[in-house]
Design a protein around this motif. Structure first.
Motif, PDB file in Angstrom:
ATOM      1  N   GLN A 169       0.828  -1.208   0.000  1.00 18.72           N
ATOM      2  CA  GLN A 169       0.000   0.000   0.000  1.00 18.72           C
ATOM      3  C   GLN A 169       0.867   1.264   0.000  1.00 18.72           C
ATOM      4  OE1 GLN A 169      -2.721  -0.442   3.226  1.00 18.72           O
ATOM      5  NE2 GLN A 169      -4.354   0.691   2.181  1.00 18.72           N
ATOM      6  N   ASP A 170       1.922   1.247   0.812  1.00 16.38           N
ATOM      7  CA  ASP A 170       2.816   2.412   0.869  1.00 16.38           C
ATOM      8  C   ASP A 170       3.406   2.714  -0.497  1.00 16.38           C
ATOM      9  OD1 ASP A 170       2.418   2.670   3.539  1.00 16.38           O
ATOM     10  OD2 ASP A 170       4.352   1.802   4.151  1.00 16.38           O
ATOM     11  N   LEU A 171       3.560   1.676  -1.319  1.00 14.15           N
ATOM     12  CA  LEU A 171       4.175   1.893  -2.632  1.00 14.15           C
ATOM     13  C   LEU A 171       3.108   1.971  -3.725  1.00 14.15           C
ATOM     14  CD1 LEU A 171       7.367  -0.343  -2.272  1.00 14.15           C
ATOM     15  CD2 LEU A 171       7.167   2.127  -2.002  1.00 14.15           C
ATOM     16  N   GLY A 172       1.877   2.262  -3.314  1.00 13.55           N
ATOM     17  CA  GLY A 172       0.842   2.605  -4.288  1.00 13.55           C
ATOM     18  C   GLY A 172      -0.033   1.455  -4.743  1.00 13.55           C
ATOM     19  N   GLY A 173       0.066   0.295  -4.111  1.00 12.32           N
ATOM     20  CA  GLY A 173      -0.765  -0.844  -4.511  1.00 12.32           C
ATOM     21  C   GLY A 173      -1.928  -1.035  -3.566  1.00 12.32           C
ATOM     22  N   PRO A 174      -2.774  -2.022  -3.846  1.00 15.64           N
ATOM     23  CA  PRO A 174      -3.885  -2.313  -2.949  1.00 15.64           C
ATOM     24  C   PRO A 174      -3.381  -2.979  -1.672  1.00 15.64           C
ATOM     25  CG  PRO A 174      -3.771  -3.946  -4.697  1.00 15.64           C
ATOM     26  CD  PRO A 174      -2.692  -2.948  -4.983  1.00 15.64           C
ATOM     27  N   GLU A 175      -4.164  -2.896  -0.621  1.00 20.33           N
ATOM     28  CA  GLU A 175      -3.768  -3.497   0.652  1.00 20.33           C
ATOM     29  C   GLU A 175      -3.434  -4.971   0.426  1.00 20.33           C
ATOM     30  OE1 GLU A 175      -6.602  -2.536   3.749  1.00 20.33           O
ATOM     31  OE2 GLU A 175      -5.632  -4.056   5.025  1.00 20.33           O
ATOM     32  N   THR A 176      -2.182  -5.330   0.627  1.00 16.98           N
ATOM     33  CA  THR A 176      -1.735  -6.699   0.359  1.00 16.98           C
ATOM     34  C   THR A 176      -0.702  -7.090   1.405  1.00 16.98           C
ATOM     35  OG1 THR A 176      -1.893  -6.206  -2.008  1.00 16.98           O
ATOM     36  CG2 THR A 176      -0.742  -8.227  -1.418  1.00 16.98           C
ATOM     37  N   PRO A 177      -0.919  -8.146   2.150  1.00 13.65           N
ATOM     38  CA  PRO A 177       0.093  -8.561   3.124  1.00 13.65           C
ATOM     39  C   PRO A 177       1.290  -9.196   2.416  1.00 13.65           C
ATOM     40  CG  PRO A 177      -1.753 -10.103   3.106  1.00 13.65           C
ATOM     41  CD  PRO A 177      -2.106  -9.015   2.143  1.00 13.65           C
ATOM     42  N   GLY A 178       2.435  -9.177   3.086  1.00 12.36           N
ATOM     43  CA  GLY A 178       3.628  -9.778   2.474  1.00 12.36           C
ATOM     44  C   GLY A 178       4.595 -10.269   3.527  1.00 12.36           C
ATOM     45  N   ILE A 179       5.388 -11.236   3.135  1.00 13.99           N
ATOM     46  CA  ILE A 179       6.461 -11.710   4.030  1.00 13.99           C
ATOM     47  C   ILE A 179       7.607 -12.250   3.179  1.00 13.99           C
ATOM     48  CG2 ILE A 179       5.298 -13.978   4.318  1.00 13.99           C
ATOM     49  CD1 ILE A 179       6.746 -13.993   7.152  1.00 13.99           C
ATOM     50  N   GLY A 180       8.829 -12.136   3.671  1.00 13.84           N
ATOM     51  CA  GLY A 180       9.965 -12.655   2.917  1.00 13.84           C
ATOM     52  C   GLY A 180      11.209 -12.682   3.772  1.00 13.84           C
ATOM     53  N   PHE A 181      12.294 -13.086   3.140  1.00 15.30           N
ATOM     54  CA  PHE A 181      13.587 -13.039   3.839  1.00 15.30           C
ATOM     55  C   PHE A 181      14.676 -12.945   2.785  1.00 15.30           C
ATOM     56  CE2 PHE A 181      16.397 -16.704   3.304  1.00 15.30           C
ATOM     57  CZ  PHE A 181      15.607 -17.537   2.527  1.00 15.30           C
ATOM     58  N   ALA A 182      15.875 -12.600   3.240  1.00 16.61           N
ATOM     59  CA  ALA A 182      17.025 -12.606   2.331  1.00 16.61           C
ATOM     60  C   ALA A 182      18.275 -13.041   3.075  1.00 16.61           C
ATOM     61  CB  ALA A 182      17.229 -11.228   1.716  1.00 16.61           C
ATOM     62  N   LEU A 183      19.199 -13.623   2.306  1.00 20.80           N
ATOM     63  CA  LEU A 183      20.499 -14.010   2.860  1.00 20.80           C
ATOM     64  C   LEU A 183      21.555 -13.581   1.861  1.00 20.80           C
ATOM     65  CD1 LEU A 183      21.694 -16.617   1.050  1.00 20.80           C
ATOM     66  CD2 LEU A 183      19.875 -17.779   2.270  1.00 20.80           C
ATOM     67  N   SER A 184      22.799 -13.457   2.327  1.00 21.01           N
ATOM     68  CA  SER A 184      23.837 -13.206   1.326  1.00 21.01           C
ATOM     69  C   SER A 184      24.638 -14.480   1.108  1.00 21.01           C
ATOM     70  CB  SER A 184      24.745 -12.033   1.711  1.00 21.01           C
ATOM     71  OG  SER A 184      25.566 -12.368   2.796  1.00 21.01           O
ATOM     72  N   ILE A 185      24.993 -14.685  -0.143  1.00 21.21           N
ATOM     73  CA  ILE A 185      25.764 -15.880  -0.496  1.00 21.21           C
ATOM     74  C   ILE A 185      27.153 -15.786   0.136  1.00 21.21           C
ATOM     75  CG2 ILE A 185      26.695 -17.222  -2.429  1.00 21.21           C
ATOM     76  CD1 ILE A 185      24.251 -16.557  -3.995  1.00 21.21           C
ATOM     77  N   GLU A 186      27.687 -14.558   0.295  1.00 16.88           N
ATOM     78  CA  GLU A 186      28.994 -14.397   0.943  1.00 16.88           C
ATOM     79  C   GLU A 186      28.987 -15.028   2.334  1.00 16.88           C
ATOM     80  OE1 GLU A 186      27.435 -12.096  -0.727  1.00 16.88           O
ATOM     81  OE2 GLU A 186      28.825 -11.194  -2.159  1.00 16.88           O
ATOM     82  N   ARG A 187      27.968 -14.683   3.120  1.00 19.93           N
ATOM     83  CA  ARG A 187      27.922 -15.214   4.497  1.00 19.93           C
ATOM     84  C   ARG A 187      27.594 -16.698   4.511  1.00 19.93           C
ATOM     85  NH1 ARG A 187      25.085 -10.378   8.016  1.00 19.93           N
ATOM     86  NH2 ARG A 187      26.466  -8.760   7.195  1.00 19.93           N
ATOM     87  N   LEU A 188      26.810 -17.140   3.551  1.00 21.03           N
ATOM     88  CA  LEU A 188      26.514 -18.570   3.454  1.00 21.03           C
ATOM     89  C   LEU A 188      27.796 -19.365   3.209  1.00 21.03           C
ATOM     90  CD1 LEU A 188      24.706 -21.052   2.988  1.00 21.03           C
ATOM     91  CD2 LEU A 188      24.108 -20.150   0.770  1.00 21.03           C
ATOM     92  N   LEU A 189      28.635 -18.862   2.293  1.00 25.32           N
ATOM     93  CA  LEU A 189      29.904 -19.558   2.011  1.00 25.32           C
ATOM     94  C   LEU A 189      30.844 -19.504   3.216  1.00 25.32           C
ATOM     95  CD1 LEU A 189      30.437 -18.409  -1.689  1.00 25.32           C
ATOM     96  CD2 LEU A 189      29.933 -20.728  -0.915  1.00 25.32           C
ATOM     97  N   MET A 190      30.795 -18.389   3.965  1.00 26.10           N
ATOM     98  CA  MET A 190      31.607 -18.291   5.188  1.00 26.10           C
ATOM     99  C   MET A 190      31.188 -19.357   6.193  1.00 26.10           C
ATOM    100  SD  MET A 190      31.798 -14.225   5.978  1.00 26.10           S
ATOM    101  CE  MET A 190      31.933 -14.471   7.754  1.00 26.10           C
ATOM    102  N   ALA A 191      29.871 -19.550   6.296  1.00 25.08           N
ATOM    103  CA  ALA A 191      29.361 -20.535   7.255  1.00 25.08           C
ATOM    104  C   ALA A 191      29.779 -21.940   6.839  1.00 25.08           C
ATOM    105  CB  ALA A 191      27.844 -20.424   7.360  1.00 25.08           C
ATOM    106  N   LEU A 192      29.749 -22.209   5.537  1.00 27.54           N
ATOM    107  CA  LEU A 192      30.171 -23.527   5.054  1.00 27.54           C
ATOM    108  C   LEU A 192      31.635 -23.766   5.408  1.00 27.54           C
ATOM    109  CD1 LEU A 192      28.411 -23.508   1.557  1.00 27.54           C
ATOM    110  CD2 LEU A 192      27.852 -25.006   3.475  1.00 27.54           C
ATOM    111  N   GLU A 193      32.434 -22.721   5.245  1.00 28.44           N
ATOM    112  CA  GLU A 193      33.855 -22.845   5.564  1.00 28.44           C
ATOM    113  C   GLU A 193      34.056 -23.057   7.060  1.00 28.44           C
ATOM    114  OE1 GLU A 193      37.187 -19.875   4.216  1.00 28.44           O
ATOM    115  OE2 GLU A 193      35.944 -20.577   2.542  1.00 28.44           O
ATOM    116  N   ALA A 194      33.314 -22.298   7.856  1.00 25.66           N
ATOM    117  CA  ALA A 194      33.458 -22.407   9.316  1.00 25.66           C
ATOM    118  C   ALA A 194      33.099 -23.818   9.794  1.00 25.66           C
ATOM    119  CB  ALA A 194      32.602 -21.367  10.013  1.00 25.66           C
ATOM    120  N   GLU A 195      32.151 -24.440   9.098  1.00 28.94           N
ATOM    121  CA  GLU A 195      31.756 -25.797   9.507  1.00 28.94           C
ATOM    122  C   GLU A 195      32.464 -26.883   8.681  1.00 28.94           C
ATOM    123  OE1 GLU A 195      27.786 -26.870  10.544  1.00 28.94           O
ATOM    124  OE2 GLU A 195      27.184 -24.792  10.882  1.00 28.94           O
ATOM    125  N   ASN A 196      33.471 -26.465   7.915  1.00 29.75           N
ATOM    126  CA  ASN A 196      34.241 -27.407   7.097  1.00 29.75           C
ATOM    127  C   ASN A 196      33.395 -28.244   6.160  1.00 29.75           C
ATOM    128  OD1 ASN A 196      36.893 -26.880   7.930  1.00 29.75           O
ATOM    129  ND2 ASN A 196      36.462 -27.921   9.881  1.00 29.75           N
TER     130      ASN A 196
END
Ligand code: HAM
Length: 420
Positions: A292-319
């Motif tokens: 709605q704030d961006l000019g659309g009809p009242e619509t609920p939303g949910i999401g998430f994001a991750l960075s691949i950089e940190r994902l690869l760091m985690a893989l390295e940390a856990e070998n």
């Protein structure tokens, strides 16, 4: 010349890891039935001011903003949600028959932050957004997808933290409680927080500088200010997570760094030893007012994001090592002028038939060509000599067993397809 601070070149040897991870992310998105969306890397600055929020660090300090040659203020996207919602509204995706609209994206984001391990100025986010459903089951779906990313890649040391930021009414009463709590000590807070107290007191809870201020410890918790609807919604989200067997901790101090959130907020951290100072792998939440704030009809939303950089760091940390196949199917070795000519054509024919092949382009001697094949971990070497060619034959050597057989040239492709 060097690459700008906070950016990195991904070179062969590393790009294979990225490709592997990106494939997994696309695979998982398909499994959860999220479809890909690609939006521009730059947008009108106003989108992020309105979408991410004027009082956030991202908008106040971290955006790459410039005037283009037409004097329009342009910003390199610092995150994906605002762009996806802009696109959802612009293309009226809310009118499509299948709702909710479930989208995913992978692409570079830009934030002018102080670079350190896990914090880049250009980084790649994978994110998903589900628009058009206020069912707490979809909150659980998004959280489950986020956890699945790490689990399918083999990570174990994960911590999921959730909170509810409530609806507008709950937030308004919490906001007042925060103002009442912090106003008596306003002068002791950092300059940013003095500002936040006026414009967005929730942000104070996220401040790195004032983290140890005594008033932080007993700051009013949002969970005490949830109205009945918000509390019931949060209970349902937790019930779904419980039923799905997803472990979590509730942290009433989790506020997230972007303004569009309400109700569910969550972050996934790495618990692995040696992961480094920044432990957040991904974050997300519900944003029911944003469309709605961006000019659309009242619509609920949910999401998430991750960075691949940190994902690869985690893989390295856990070998965790990724099963990346570095082998080459075939290497063509040629000796003699006619053979060299023929080698180019045979290499080309094999490639057209879908086989991965390379050959020498350095004018190397016969032995050195074999060495190159070895270095490239070729499974098979195809040997062309002028003598053999005179009989329309070539030799195929299995590099693992050392076995070699003579094959008629016109049988080569079928033969290779058979043994590969
Ligand atoms: P965010 O928490 O700002 O949320 O970023 C999400 C993730 O992006 C972080 O958890 C981290 O993995 C990664 N990230 C952020 N900044 C950097 C950086 N400078 N260097 C490396 N990685 C970084 C969002 O961006 C929201 N759009 C998420 C969302 C989607 N909420 C709802 N839908």
């Amino acid at each position: 010349m060097k690459a700008p601070r906070g950016t990195q070149d991904l070179l062969p040897g590393v790009t294979e890891k990225w490709q592997y991870v990106e494939e997994k992310l696309k695979d998982l998105s398909r499994r959860f039935h999220y479809q890909e969306i690609r939006t521009p890397i730059f947008e009108h600055t106003e989108l992020f001011q309105r979408g991410v929020g004027d009082t956030t660090d991202i908008v106040q300090k971290e955006m790459y903003t410039f005037l283009d040659k037409g004097d329009r203020s342009i910003t390199l996207r610092p995150e994906g949600t605002a762009s996806v919602v802009r696109s959802f509204v612009e293309h009226k995706l809310f009118g499509a028959p299948n709702q909710p609209t479930k989208l995913f994206y992978i692409g570079p984001m830009f934030r002018y932050e102080r670079p350190q391990q896990g914090r880049m100025r250009q980084f790649v986010q994978y994110g998903v957004e589900a628009l058009g459903s206020a069912d707490p089951a979809i909150d659980a779906e998004v959280i489950s997808l986020a956890m699945s990313v790490y689990q399918t890649l083999g990570l174990r040391s994960l911590k999921l933290v959730i909170n509810s930021l409530g609806d507008q009414e709950s937030r308004a009463s919490h906001r007042q409680a925060l103002i009442d709590h912090f106003t008596p000590v306003k002068e002791e807070l950092c300059g940013d927080c003095q500002n936040r107290l006026e414009h967005n007191p929730l942000r104070i809870l996220d401040c790195k500088k004032d983290r140890d201020h005594p008033k932080m410890q007993d700051a009013p918790s949002i969970l005490e200010y949830l109205n009945e609807d918000s509390a019931a919604y949060f209970e349902k989200v937790k019930a779904y997570l419980d039923e799905m067997g997803i472990n979590y901790q509730v942290d009433p101090k989790l506020v997230r760094g972007l303004d569009y959130y309400n109700h569910t907020a969550f972050e996934i951290m790495s618990d692995a030893d040696g992961f480094g100072a920044i432990t957040t792998l991904s974050g997300g939440g519900r944003y029911n007012g944003l469309v709605q704030d961006l000019g659309g009809p009242e619509t609920p939303g949910i999401g998430f994001a991750l960075s691949i950089e940190r994902l690869l760091m985690a893989l390295e940390a856990e070998n965790v090592s990724l099963p990346i196949d570095q082998q080459l199917d075939c290497y063509v070795v040629a000796l003699g002028e006619t053979a060299n000519l023929k080698a180019a054509a045979i290499t080309n024919d094999l490639r057209q038939a879908g086989i991965q092949v390379d050959k020498d382009y350095q004018g190397k001697k016969f032995k050195a060509q074999f060495k190159a094949a070895d270095r490239l971990q070729a499974k098979f070497v195809i040997v062309l000599g002028d003598d053999e060619l005179a009989h329309n034959q070539i030799a195929v050597k299995n590099m693992e067993t050392g076995e070699q057989e003579a094959i008629a040239i016109d049988q080569l492709i079928t033969h290779m397809q058979g043994i590969l």
